[in-house]
Design an enzyme around this catalytic site. Sequence first.
Site, mmCIF file in Angstrom:
data_model
loop_
_atom_site.group_PDB
_atom_site.id
_atom_site.type_symbol
_atom_site.label_atom_id
_atom_site.label_comp_id
_atom_site.label_asym_id
_atom_site.label_seq_id
_atom_site.Cartn_x
_atom_site.Cartn_y
_atom_site.Cartn_z
ATOM 1 N N ASP A 1 0.839 -1.191 0.000
ATOM 2 C CA ASP A 1 0.000 0.000 0.000
ATOM 3 C C ASP A 1 0.878 1.246 0.000
ATOM 4 O OD1 ASP A 1 -2.787 1.243 0.540
ATOM 5 O OD2 ASP A 1 -1.489 2.164 2.043
ATOM 6 N N TYR B 1 3.267 9.563 0.445
ATOM 7 C CA TYR B 1 4.268 8.869 1.275
ATOM 8 C C TYR B 1 5.683 8.918 0.688
ATOM 9 C CZ TYR B 1 -0.006 6.462 2.938
ATOM 10 O OH TYR B 1 -1.264 6.152 3.400
ATOM 11 N N LYS C 1 -2.366 5.995 -4.078
ATOM 12 C CA LYS C 1 -3.446 6.933 -3.763
ATOM 13 C C LYS C 1 -3.194 8.308 -4.366
ATOM 14 C CE LYS C 1 -3.777 4.682 0.733
ATOM 15 N NZ LYS C 1 -2.358 4.404 0.993
ATOM 16 N N HIS D 1 -7.353 9.630 -1.792
ATOM 17 C CA HIS D 1 -6.789 9.488 -0.446
ATOM 18 C C HIS D 1 -7.697 10.073 0.650
ATOM 19 C CE1 HIS D 1 -2.549 9.061 1.513
ATOM 20 N NE2 HIS D 1 -3.485 8.756 2.370
#
Length: 321
Positions: A51, A56, A86, A119
């Site tokens: 994921d 990130y 996302k 997201h």
Amino acid sequence: MGNIPEIPVDSNGKTIPVIGFGTAEYPFGASFETLRDSLLHAIKLGYRHFDSAALYQSEQPLGEAIDDALGLGLIKSRDELFITSKLWCSDAHYDCVLPAIQKTLKNLKLEYIDLYLVHWPVSVKPGEYELPVKKKDLLPIDIKSVWEAMEECQKLGLAKSIGVSNFSCKKLETLLATAQIPPAVNQVEMNPLWQQKKLREFCENKGIRITAYSPLGAKGTLWGTNWIMECEVLKQIAEATGRTIAQVCIRWVYEQGVSVLVKSFNKDRMKENLDIFDWKLSPEDLEKISQIPQRKGFPGLEFISEEGPYKSLSELWDGEI
């Protein structure tokens, strides 16, 4: 390690591993090599769902780890993996979605991802990938047009499935009212201290799969707490069963019939977190967990502003927290 079971992710027969490996490490993007090496080790242990997210800054190390795994023969083909990423709030605009997934695919060095998620039900001014967001940049999200662009990503084969994250029942209702392709997944915070019973029931009725993030409370992240690790009920169950609190929480989420994301770069814990399939929580344990007082760990205060589209947590979550 044995194979991780899979469950359907949509009505077309696609499946998702019930345990996935999270890649959010705060501060984002701080340790490329550490992350790449941890992801490669996770593949060695048997993890197959990873994921990621534009926010990130983990897409590039994940892409490198996939390359390394193929080169080492740990996997025969990329198709053995389930890769999620996302769309960040700064790309939650109709014209930004397609360029965003193309950038994600370039970072991952992949031709498609298995699941692409909105997201948050939030837009900010294009350009920045950051959390906390700048409150002055918050904008109302046009979910209808953003979702149309997400549907285009699926139609083009860039994402096998599309979904959302952090959406309330009411926001899902709004989305479903105009969607041609319903979201396959709603990825949300879920653990024994935030059990999401109402949302799970709603999603089940609508054919939307839940993926649980922060099953252990995400201690060590910007939004994390140690409430779960300090919960007396969970401590007692862990002691009585000879398991860790983490294993009890992951097993509990698994027994709710949803997929779950775990994240630890500690090699022993990475292995421990997969050891949840050959035992069960007793009816008594499940009853004790169902009685735990509920409190949400990550309310999303970062998106609340007097000048923004969400002036209160009640507006962001539609009174559901």
